[in-house]
Design a protein around this motif. Structure first.
Motif: not given
Length: 136
Positions: A97-99, A122
């Protein structure tokens, strides 16, 4: 001999900030966490079955995730340890969803039934760490 003290402003030395220990180069993408996620899902199922110590997962889990899994493993151990075959991954799906964030859904075969596992990884200090883990 008398000493005279003159009041002057102290000199302020300009110091460069220290270099960070781990540099995240934006040109280099993080390592693909899929193998880590699959092994972590199998290990979590083995912890809940009583075949693995929760301490073995401590470096891969965020503190709140570690505590939640330890409490759940404690409840499972009081219900009685059952014998089982080693757990194995049937399928896994990952998305970013994010880098620096990876979410995954893994199906792990345990004894005679499949179990679903979801993990959110993460980047933390240059390596992947699970911030959420749930085994159904």
């Amino acid at each position: 001999m008398s000493e005279t003290v003159t009041k002057q402003h102290p000199r302020i030395a300009v110091v460069d900030p220290p270099e960070p220990r781990v540099r995240e180069d934006p040109a280099e993408p993080p390592v693909d966490p899929t193998p880590i996620i699959e092994r972590l899902a199998v290990a979590a199922v083995e912890v809940l079955n009583g075949h693995r110590s929760i301490r073995q997962l401590q470096k891969w889990l965020a503190p709140h995730t570690y505590i939640a899994l330890a409490q759940r493993a404690g409840l499972a151990s009081r219900c009685g340890k059952r014998t089982s075959l080693p757990a194995r991954v049937i399928s896994s799906r990952t998305c970013f969803p994010r880098p620096a964030v990876c979410e995954a859904a893994i199906v792990v075969w345990d004894v005679n039934r499949p179990r679903a596992c979801t993990i959110r990884m993460e980047m933390h200090r240059g390596r992947w760490r699970a911030n959420a883990l749930d085994v159904i």
